[in-house]
Design a protein around this motif. Structure first.
Motif, mmCIF file in Angstrom:
data_model
loop_
_atom_site.group_PDB
_atom_site.id
_atom_site.type_symbol
_atom_site.label_atom_id
_atom_site.label_comp_id
_atom_site.label_asym_id
_atom_site.label_seq_id
_atom_site.Cartn_x
_atom_site.Cartn_y
_atom_site.Cartn_z
ATOM 1 N N TRP A 42 0.807 -1.219 0.000
ATOM 2 C CA TRP A 42 0.000 0.000 0.000
ATOM 3 C C TRP A 42 0.844 1.275 0.000
ATOM 4 O O TRP A 42 0.586 2.204 -0.754
ATOM 5 C CB TRP A 42 -0.940 -0.016 1.199
ATOM 6 C CG TRP A 42 -2.105 0.897 1.040
ATOM 7 C CD1 TRP A 42 -2.306 2.086 1.679
ATOM 8 C CD2 TRP A 42 -3.238 0.698 0.196
ATOM 9 N NE1 TRP A 42 -3.496 2.638 1.283
ATOM 10 C CE2 TRP A 42 -4.096 1.793 0.370
ATOM 11 C CE3 TRP A 42 -3.604 -0.307 -0.691
ATOM 12 C CZ2 TRP A 42 -5.290 1.932 -0.314
ATOM 13 C CZ3 TRP A 42 -4.810 -0.185 -1.362
ATOM 14 C CH2 TRP A 42 -5.632 0.923 -1.178
ATOM 15 N N GLY A 43 1.843 1.351 0.832
ATOM 16 C CA GLY A 43 2.663 2.557 0.949
ATOM 17 C C GLY A 43 3.515 2.836 -0.275
ATOM 18 O O GLY A 43 3.929 3.972 -0.510
ATOM 19 N N ARG A 44 3.781 1.821 -1.083
ATOM 20 C CA ARG A 44 4.593 1.993 -2.287
ATOM 21 C C ARG A 44 3.753 2.253 -3.530
ATOM 22 O O ARG A 44 4.290 2.555 -4.588
ATOM 23 C CB ARG A 44 5.452 0.743 -2.514
ATOM 24 C CG ARG A 44 6.490 0.523 -1.430
ATOM 25 C CD ARG A 44 7.392 -0.660 -1.727
ATOM 26 N NE ARG A 44 6.668 -1.917 -1.894
ATOM 27 C CZ ARG A 44 6.291 -2.733 -0.911
ATOM 28 N NH1 ARG A 44 6.553 -2.397 0.339
ATOM 29 N NH2 ARG A 44 5.668 -3.856 -1.164
ATOM 30 N N MET A 45 2.439 2.124 -3.416
ATOM 31 C CA MET A 45 1.551 2.336 -4.566
ATOM 32 C C MET A 45 1.357 3.823 -4.822
ATOM 33 O O MET A 45 1.442 4.642 -3.906
ATOM 34 C CB MET A 45 0.173 1.716 -4.309
ATOM 35 C CG MET A 45 0.157 0.240 -4.271
ATOM 36 S SD MET A 45 -1.543 -0.317 -3.940
ATOM 37 C CE MET A 45 -1.250 -2.051 -3.686
ATOM 38 N N SER A 46 1.042 4.126 -6.071
ATOM 39 C CA SER A 46 0.672 5.509 -6.396
ATOM 40 C C SER A 46 -0.746 5.754 -5.873
ATOM 41 O O SER A 46 -1.504 4.809 -5.606
ATOM 42 C CB SER A 46 0.708 5.721 -7.911
ATOM 43 O OG SER A 46 -0.349 4.997 -8.533
#
Length: 79
Positions: A42-46
Motif C-alpha cells: 500500500w505505501g509503495r503504490m501511487s
C-alpha cells in the motif's frame, strides 16, 4: 464509496478500519477487504493505484458478513 470517502493515514488514503483479520478462504482482510499483497504494498503504490483498489472494495463487501468473530469467536466455539 469513492476513494475520497476513505480516511487518510499519514497522508495516504486508506480503507483500514483497524480490524485486521485475514479470512482463511478468501485471503482478504475482513476489516478493509484488501489482500495481504495489497496491504503490504500500500505505501509503495501511487495514489491512482490505491484509488483503483478502493473503488473495487465495495464489490468484496459480502465477505464482511462471513466473519466468525476472530479469537473471541474461536474461544467461544472451543477452538
Amino acid at each position: 464509496m469513492s476513494g475520497e470517502d476513505f480516511p487518510r493515514r499519514n497522508g495516504i488514503s486508506s480503507p483500514c478500519v483497524d480490524i485486521c483479520v485475514i479470512h482463511p478462504e478468501a485471503r482478504l482482510c475482513t476489516g478493509c477487504l484488501r489482500s495481504i499483497d495489497e496491504i503490504a504494498g500500500w505505501g509503495r503504490m501511487s495514489e491512482e493505484e490505491r484509488q483503483a483498489i478502493m473503488a473495487d472494495l465495495p464489490a468484496r463487501g459480502p465477505l464482511k458478513a462471513s466473519r466468525k468473530g476472530g479469537r473471541r469467536g474461536r474461544m467461544a466455539r472451543g477452538q
